[in-house]
Design a protein around this motif. Structure first.
Motif, PDB file in Angstrom:
ATOM      1  N   UNK A  37       3.402 -14.802   5.395  1.00 31.55           N
ATOM      2  CA  UNK A  37       3.028 -13.620   6.193  1.00 31.55           C
ATOM      3  C   UNK A  37       2.107 -12.789   5.348  1.00 31.55           C
ATOM      4  N   UNK A  38       1.275 -13.242   4.845  1.00 31.86           N
ATOM      5  CA  UNK A  38       0.517 -12.742   3.733  1.00 31.86           C
ATOM      6  C   UNK A  38       1.122 -12.022   2.883  1.00 31.86           C
ATOM      7  N   UNK A  39       1.085 -10.866   2.477  1.00 24.06           N
ATOM      8  CA  UNK A  39       1.940 -10.042   1.441  1.00 24.06           C
ATOM      9  C   UNK A  39       3.334 -10.400   1.758  1.00 24.06           C
TER      10      UNK A  39
ATOM     11  N   UNK B 261       9.503   3.355   0.148  1.00 23.50           N
ATOM     12  CA  UNK B 261       8.312   2.824  -0.852  1.00 23.50           C
ATOM     13  C   UNK B 261       7.539   2.005  -0.274  1.00 23.50           C
ATOM     14  N   UNK B 262       6.446   1.566  -0.713  1.00 17.59           N
ATOM     15  CA  UNK B 262       5.565   0.771   0.203  1.00 17.59           C
ATOM     16  C   UNK B 262       6.326  -0.800   0.093  1.00 17.59           C
ATOM     17  N   UNK B 263       6.821  -0.985  -0.959  1.00 20.23           N
ATOM     18  CA  UNK B 263       7.379  -2.516  -1.061  1.00 20.23           C
ATOM     19  C   UNK B 263       8.552  -2.692  -0.170  1.00 20.23           C
ATOM     20  N   UNK B 264       9.231  -1.351  -0.027  1.00 19.85           N
ATOM     21  CA  UNK B 264      10.406  -1.415   1.097  1.00 19.85           C
ATOM     22  C   UNK B 264      10.033  -1.783   2.544  1.00 19.85           C
ATOM     23  N   UNK B 265       8.837  -0.802   2.694  1.00 15.83           N
ATOM     24  CA  UNK B 265       8.286  -1.173   4.093  1.00 15.83           C
ATOM     25  C   UNK B 265       7.893  -2.668   4.350  1.00 15.83           C
ATOM     26  N   UNK B 266       7.211  -3.208   3.200  1.00 16.22           N
ATOM     27  CA  UNK B 266       6.920  -4.488   3.524  1.00 16.22           C
ATOM     28  C   UNK B 266       8.169  -5.473   3.806  1.00 16.22           C
TER      29      UNK B 266
END
Length: 296
Positions: free
Chosen positions: A7-9, A133-138
């Protein structure tokens, strides 16, 4: 957790957070899978290394073949997270995921990525991304993709192996804690986190197709295809590759070598992405002069 880990990243997210891959049933015909597995052994110790998927279609039958033999022969199961740590991971996520100050997603993502993010969000309810945070959204995006792909965490490799070893009264352990795993993301520099998030959003419309292709390659034991998929993502984000794959694989390789000093038979089940490529655990062990045999 990785993956990971397509899922890409989001391959990173799905691999790192098996607890967040929600179970979804499916009525597809049973599909036979024979995932890749390796063996390293000395005079009195055997360690099987099985490439795991944290969630799978419930129609997937992966427990036959040499895996069944390894399960029967092993005295101990070692996974990325012990059952207790997996149970604690949701609370750890909730503690680490919030931002100090909210930041609207519209200020984080370029227009195309934002539109794709909104479309994925609309497919099943909001992510509350402004506060995270960005990582958590991902991570939450990865969960949504898993749901859309009808993956079932209860049929994931770790969940099923845990059942088997508990029923047999055998030991179960883990290589890391839930906080360890989440801190790999939390401590990524902001630019790397933003790159991963943007790539995830930009390609989210292809994510279900990607994860199904990844699952199929895993089921065939096609390590070359798995390596291509993993490298497609992580080679473009070197800081993430180092933190989430290479450094962890080095620690796990050291664990394997130390564990060879104790007699017994161990089944080590970790995300399949950790066992392929030149910086996968088998390759690292071979580079240290040890014999590693592909047994399935």
């Amino acid at each position: 957790m990785l993956r990971l880990f397509g899922y890409r990243g989001r391959r990173f997210a799905a691999a790192l957070l098996p607890l967040l891959l929600a179970a979804c049933g499916t009525t597809e015909p049973t599909q036979q899978a024979r995932p890749a597995m390796w063996l390293i052994a000395d005079e009195d110790t055997k360690i099987y290394m099985l490439g795991a998927m944290h969630a799978l279609p419930s129609s997937t039958d992966w427990e036959g073949g040499k895996v069944a033999d390894a399960v029967a022969a092993s005295d101990e199961l070692v996974m990325e997270l012990s059952p207790a740590e997996l149970a604690n991971a949701g609370a750890v996520f909730q503690a680490l995921a919030p931002r100090t100050e909210p930041l609207p997603m519209a200020k984080r993502l370029p227009a195309q990525a934002l539109a794709s993010y909104r479309a994925l969000e609309a497919s099943g309810g909001g992510f509350g991304g402004d506060a995270l945070d960005d990582w958590a959204v991902m991570v939450l995006m990865g969960q949504r993709v898993a749901q859309k792909a009808e993956l079932d965490s209860s049929n994931g490799v770790e969940a099923r192996l845990t059942e088997r070893f508990k029923d047999a009264g055998k030991r179960i352990g883990g290589l890391e804690t839930a906080k360890d795993q989440l801190m790999f993301f939390e401590t990524l520099d902001p630019a790397t986190q933003r790159t991963l998030l943007t790539r995830s959003a930009e390609k989210s419309d292809e994510a279900v197709k990607d994860v199904k292709a990844l699952t199929a390659a895993w089921g065939r034991g096609d390590v070359a295809a798995l390596e291509r998929v993993i490298n497609e993502d992580v080679d473009t984000v070197p800081a993430a590759r180092k933190a989430i794959l290479t450094d962890r694989n080095r620690r796990w390789s050291a664990w394997v070598q130390k564990r060879l000093d104790q007699p017994g038979t161990v089944l080590m089940a970790v995300g399949a992405g950790h066992l392929v490529g030149s910086d996968g655990v088998p390759a690292m062990l071979e580079a240290d002069g040890l014999k590693v045999t592909r047994v399935q």
